[in-house]
Design a protein around this motif. Structure first.
Motif, PDB file in Angstrom:
ATOM      1  N   ALA A  81      -2.908   4.801   6.324  1.00  0.00           N
ATOM      2  CA  ALA A  81      -2.101   5.539   5.341  1.00  0.00           C
ATOM      3  C   ALA A  81      -2.656   5.415   3.926  1.00  0.00           C
ATOM      4  N   GLU A 113       2.451   7.792  -3.905  1.00  0.00           N
ATOM      5  CA  GLU A 113       2.350   8.504  -2.629  1.00  0.00           C
ATOM      6  C   GLU A 113       1.756   7.606  -1.542  1.00  0.00           C
ATOM      7  N   ARG A 162       4.397   5.060  -0.461  1.00  0.00           N
ATOM      8  CA  ARG A 162       5.412   5.667   0.416  1.00  0.00           C
ATOM      9  C   ARG A 162       4.850   5.917   1.825  1.00  0.00           C
ATOM     10  N   LYS A 163       3.619   6.408   1.912  1.00  0.00           N
ATOM     11  CA  LYS A 163       2.997   6.639   3.220  1.00  0.00           C
ATOM     12  C   LYS A 163       2.798   5.326   3.978  1.00  0.00           C
ATOM     13  N   THR A 199       6.154   4.179   5.404  1.00  0.00           N
ATOM     14  CA  THR A 199       6.481   4.978   6.588  1.00  0.00           C
ATOM     15  C   THR A 199       5.665   4.511   7.793  1.00  0.00           C
TER      16      THR A 199
END
Length: 111
Positions: free
Chosen positions: A27, A82, A85-86, A89
């Motif tokens: 990620a 970003e 956050r990835k 997840t």
């Protein structure tokens, strides 16, 4: 303007360490700004503890009983919100627990 750097910190059972690291690195975590290095992290071993409540569906342990688990604490940089956050997840997908223990800190570079 330089990208904001975050530090993702999480605990994972030793059995799922490789899968969680592979997921967060895929990620984009584990890189420093302006660096040619990837998959950077710091790991330390310890013991986690938890007591699953009545409505829990624990991966390990038994509802109502205190459980101790050998775990690894992983700390890794994430350049930009970003990527952070990835990585979260990806971690939540790869981690075996219902509620993985993780924190995200904004890194303040003083120099």
């Amino acid at each position: 303007m330089a990208a904001t750097v975050f530090r993702l910190v999480f605990n994972v059972p030793e059995t799922h360490l490789a899968a969680c690291k592979a997921a967060i690195f895929a990620a984009g975590a584990g890189r420093y700004p302006n660096s040619n290095y990837t998959e950077c992290c710091w790991t330390t071993q310890g013991t986690g503890q938890f007591r699953p409540g009545d409505a829990a569906k624990p991966h390990l342990g038994t509802v109502g009983e205190l459980e101790y688990v050998p775990e690894v604490r992983v700390e890794t940089p994430c350049v930009g919100e970003e990527v952070a956050r990835k990585a979260i997840t990806a971690l939540r997908t790869a981690h075996p627990y219902e509620e993985p223990s993780y924190q995200v800190y904004r890194v303040e570079n003083l120099f």
